[in-house]
Design a protein around this motif. Sequence first.
Motif, mmCIF file in Angstrom:
data_model
loop_
_atom_site.group_PDB
_atom_site.id
_atom_site.type_symbol
_atom_site.label_atom_id
_atom_site.label_comp_id
_atom_site.label_asym_id
_atom_site.label_seq_id
_atom_site.Cartn_x
_atom_site.Cartn_y
_atom_site.Cartn_z
ATOM 1 N N UNK A 53 -4.893 5.538 3.209
ATOM 2 C CA UNK A 53 -3.658 4.860 3.612
ATOM 3 C C UNK A 53 -3.349 5.151 5.074
ATOM 4 N N UNK A 54 -3.490 6.412 5.494
ATOM 5 C CA UNK A 54 -3.239 6.770 6.894
ATOM 6 C C UNK A 54 -4.208 6.067 7.828
ATOM 7 N N UNK A 55 -5.487 5.973 7.424
ATOM 8 C CA UNK A 55 -6.476 5.296 8.251
ATOM 9 C C UNK A 55 -6.147 3.812 8.395
ATOM 10 N N UNK A 56 -5.755 3.180 7.307
ATOM 11 C CA UNK A 56 -5.416 1.756 7.349
ATOM 12 C C UNK A 56 -4.191 1.523 8.229
ATOM 13 N N UNK A 57 -3.189 2.394 8.147
ATOM 14 C CA UNK A 57 -2.004 2.273 9.006
ATOM 15 C C UNK A 57 -2.401 2.445 10.471
ATOM 16 N N UNK A 58 -3.290 3.390 10.749
ATOM 17 C CA UNK A 58 -3.771 3.557 12.142
ATOM 18 C C UNK A 58 -4.505 2.298 12.600
ATOM 19 N N UNK A 59 -5.375 1.772 11.738
ATOM 20 C CA UNK A 59 -6.194 0.613 12.110
ATOM 21 C C UNK A 59 -5.381 -0.666 12.289
ATOM 22 N N UNK A 60 -4.438 -0.894 11.392
ATOM 23 C CA UNK A 60 -3.739 -2.182 11.366
ATOM 24 C C UNK A 60 -2.377 -2.191 12.047
ATOM 25 N N UNK A 61 -1.749 -1.009 12.183
ATOM 26 C CA UNK A 61 -0.388 -0.969 12.721
ATOM 27 C C UNK A 61 -0.221 0.107 13.784
ATOM 28 N N UNK A 62 -1.300 0.448 14.439
ATOM 29 C CA UNK A 62 -1.242 1.452 15.505
ATOM 30 C C UNK A 62 -0.576 2.746 15.037
ATOM 31 N N UNK A 63 -0.755 3.089 13.766
ATOM 32 C CA UNK A 63 -0.219 4.333 13.236
ATOM 33 C C UNK A 63 1.259 4.318 12.905
ATOM 34 N N UNK A 64 1.900 3.165 13.008
ATOM 35 C CA UNK A 64 3.338 3.092 12.730
ATOM 36 C C UNK A 64 3.572 2.955 11.225
ATOM 37 N N UNK A 65 4.159 3.986 10.640
ATOM 38 C CA UNK A 65 4.471 3.995 9.211
ATOM 39 C C UNK A 65 5.698 3.160 8.892
ATOM 40 N N UNK A 66 5.792 2.749 7.656
ATOM 41 C CA UNK A 66 6.982 2.128 7.072
ATOM 42 C C UNK A 66 7.502 0.915 7.847
ATOM 43 N N UNK A 67 6.609 0.096 8.335
ATOM 44 C CA UNK A 67 7.036 -1.121 9.035
ATOM 45 C C UNK A 67 7.820 -2.038 8.108
ATOM 46 N N UNK A 68 7.345 -2.179 6.883
ATOM 47 C CA UNK A 68 8.009 -3.056 5.922
ATOM 48 C C UNK A 68 9.458 -2.611 5.698
ATOM 49 N N UNK A 69 9.653 -1.310 5.446
ATOM 50 C CA UNK A 69 10.986 -0.789 5.203
ATOM 51 C C UNK A 69 11.870 -0.903 6.440
ATOM 52 N N UNK A 80 0.834 -1.202 0.000
ATOM 53 C CA UNK A 80 0.000 0.000 0.000
ATOM 54 C C UNK A 80 0.868 1.251 0.000
ATOM 55 N N UNK A 81 1.899 1.259 0.820
ATOM 56 C CA UNK A 81 2.823 2.389 0.894
ATOM 57 C C UNK A 81 3.533 2.596 -0.439
ATOM 58 N N UNK A 82 3.959 1.505 -1.055
ATOM 59 C CA UNK A 82 4.640 1.605 -2.354
ATOM 60 C C UNK A 82 3.708 2.209 -3.407
ATOM 61 N N UNK A 83 2.459 1.788 -3.407
ATOM 62 C CA UNK A 83 1.484 2.347 -4.354
ATOM 63 C C UNK A 83 1.302 3.841 -4.110
#
Length: 155
Positions: A112-128, A31-34
Motif C-alpha cells: 500500500x505504501x509503495x502504491x501511494x508513493x508510485x501513484x500519489x507522490x507519497x501523499x496519504x489519505x487523498x480520498x479522505x 486500498x486504504x479502506x481495505x
Amino acid sequence: MNQHDNGPGRGPEAQRSSSVSGATVEALGALSKALETTERARGHLYSFHQLTGTADFELDDAVRLLRQAGHHQQAESVQREILGRNVIPGHWTFQIIEAYNETYHRPFVALEQQIVRDLANGQDHLYEAELKAARRTAGHPAHTPGPEAAENQSE
C-alpha cells in the motif's frame, strides 16, 4: 500554513497534484479502506490473544479452588488438558499474530505504501482529504482545513 506542506494536518487544497486523477484517488481510497479493515482485524487478533491468555491464567484459580474443594482428579484434568494448551495445533495465540503479521499484514502495508508513493507522490489519505474539503463549511471555526488554521482562529 504553506500550501506545499505535506505534513500531518495539511490543508485539503494542498493534497492532490494535477497528475493524480480522480479515478486514482478513488482507487487509493479503496486500498486504504481495505488496509484499515485489516488493522481492525489485527486488533481483534490481539483481543483474542489477550482474552485467551487471561482465561489461561484464570485457570490457575480454578485448579486451586478445585483442589481446595477436594476435587483433585478434576483439578489435575484441567491442569493437564487445558492449562497452557495450544489454541490450534502447534500454536499459541502470539504465534497466530506473528504469522498474520509476517504473512499478510506487513506485506499489505508495504505494498500500500509503495502504491501511494508510485501513484500519489507519497501523499496519504487523498480520498479522505477531498471528502473533508467537500463537506466542511468554509469559515466555520469547527470546520478548519487543518490544525494550524484552527490554532490561528483561537488567537
